[in-house]
Scaffold this motif. Structure first.
Motif, short mmCIF file in Angstrom:
data_model
loop_
_atom_site.label_atom_id
_atom_site.label_comp_id
_atom_site.label_asym_id
_atom_site.label_seq_id
_atom_site.Cartn_x
_atom_site.Cartn_y
_atom_site.Cartn_z
N MET A 154 0.84 -1.17 0.00
CA MET A 154 0.00 0.00 0.00
C MET A 154 0.89 1.24 0.00
SD MET A 154 -3.11 -1.12 0.03
CE MET A 154 -4.02 0.33 0.43
N LEU A 155 0.52 2.20 -0.81
CA LEU A 155 1.22 3.47 -0.87
C LEU A 155 0.18 4.55 -1.16
CD1 LEU A 155 3.96 4.96 -0.88
CD2 LEU A 155 4.08 4.51 -3.33
N ASP A 156 0.04 5.49 -0.24
CA ASP A 156 -0.95 6.56 -0.38
C ASP A 156 -2.36 6.01 -0.61
OD1 ASP A 156 0.94 8.58 -0.01
OD2 ASP A 156 1.42 8.64 -2.15
N GLY A 157 -2.69 4.92 0.07
CA GLY A 157 -4.03 4.36 -0.03
C GLY A 157 -4.29 3.48 -1.23
N HIS A 158 -3.27 3.21 -2.03
CA HIS A 158 -3.46 2.39 -3.23
C HIS A 158 -2.55 1.18 -3.21
CE1 HIS A 158 -6.12 5.26 -5.18
NE2 HIS A 158 -5.34 6.20 -4.66
N GLN A 163 -0.03 -1.58 -4.37
CA GLN A 163 1.15 -1.55 -5.21
C GLN A 163 1.70 -2.97 -5.36
OE1 GLN A 163 2.56 1.66 -6.20
NE2 GLN A 163 0.62 2.41 -5.39
N VAL A 164 2.40 -3.22 -6.43
CA VAL A 164 2.94 -4.55 -6.69
C VAL A 164 4.44 -4.45 -6.96
CG1 VAL A 164 2.87 -6.53 -8.25
CG2 VAL A 164 0.78 -5.31 -7.72
N TRP A 165 5.18 -5.40 -6.42
CA TRP A 165 6.59 -5.61 -6.76
C TRP A 165 6.64 -6.92 -7.53
CZ3 TRP A 165 10.95 -2.70 -5.69
CH2 TRP A 165 10.74 -1.59 -4.87
N ARG A 166 7.45 -6.98 -8.60
CA ARG A 166 7.59 -8.20 -9.38
C ARG A 166 9.05 -8.58 -9.49
NH1 ARG A 166 3.88 -9.39 -14.31
NH2 ARG A 166 5.36 -11.06 -14.15
N GLU A 167 9.30 -9.87 -9.33
CA GLU A 167 10.63 -10.42 -9.52
C GLU A 167 10.78 -10.74 -11.01
OE1 GLU A 167 13.41 -13.61 -7.17
OE2 GLU A 167 11.28 -14.07 -7.42
N THR A 168 11.85 -10.26 -11.64
CA THR A 168 12.00 -10.45 -13.09
C THR A 168 12.15 -11.92 -13.45
OG1 THR A 168 14.36 -9.98 -12.89
CG2 THR A 168 12.93 -8.15 -13.51
N VAL A 169 12.97 -12.65 -12.73
CA VAL A 169 13.12 -14.10 -12.84
C VAL A 169 13.38 -14.62 -11.44
CG1 VAL A 169 14.00 -14.11 -15.22
CG2 VAL A 169 15.60 -13.97 -13.33
N SER A 170 13.12 -15.87 -11.21
CA SER A 170 13.35 -16.44 -9.89
C SER A 170 14.79 -16.19 -9.45
CB SER A 170 13.05 -17.94 -9.92
OG SER A 170 13.21 -18.49 -8.64
N ASN A 223 11.23 -5.37 -9.51
CA ASN A 223 10.79 -4.09 -10.07
C ASN A 223 9.56 -3.62 -9.32
OD1 ASN A 223 12.70 -4.09 -12.16
ND2 ASN A 223 11.40 -5.44 -13.39
N GLY A 224 9.49 -2.32 -9.06
CA GLY A 224 8.32 -1.78 -8.40
C GLY A 224 8.70 -0.64 -7.49
N PRO A 225 7.77 -0.13 -6.77
CA PRO A 225 6.36 -0.54 -6.78
C PRO A 225 5.62 0.01 -8.00
CG PRO A 225 6.64 1.27 -5.26
CD PRO A 225 8.02 0.94 -5.80
N THR A 226 4.67 -0.77 -8.46
CA THR A 226 3.80 -0.40 -9.56
C THR A 226 2.37 -0.44 -9.05
OG1 THR A 226 5.31 -1.44 -11.12
CG2 THR A 226 3.09 -1.00 -11.90
#
Length: 82
Positions: A1-5, A7-14, A19-22
């Motif tokens: 959560m960031l500012d009430g929304h 967010q997702v972090w993604r691992e590019t490969v195991s 990458n993120g937050p998106t």
């Protein structure tokens, strides 16, 4: 959560970089905690409480990294049937 929304972090490969937050697209500001499940196909479903009206809302991945639309699934307050 960031500012009430949410967010997702993604691992590019195991074992790789992250990458993120998106932000997850759409949606109104949420309470600062989410419920998260992964279904049998590996897709993620999020559940939260919308701050403007205390409705429970959900959003699910339609494919890895792609999100569907937010939907209202109810209100735990029995005096407010919506």
């Amino acid at each position: 959560m960031l500012d009430g929304h949410a967010q997702v972090w993604r691992e590019t490969v195991s074992g790789g970089t992250w990458n993120g937050p998106t932000p997850i697209p759409g949606g109104d500001p949420l309470a600062p905690a989410l419920g998260v499940i992964r279904d049998n196909s590996g897709l993620i479903h999020l559940f939260g409480i919308r701050l403007s009206d205390d409705r429970i809302v959900t959003v699910a991945q339609t494919a890895p990294g792609t999100w569907g639309a937010w939907a209202v699934i109810g209100n735990p307050n029995p005096s407010d049937p919506q």
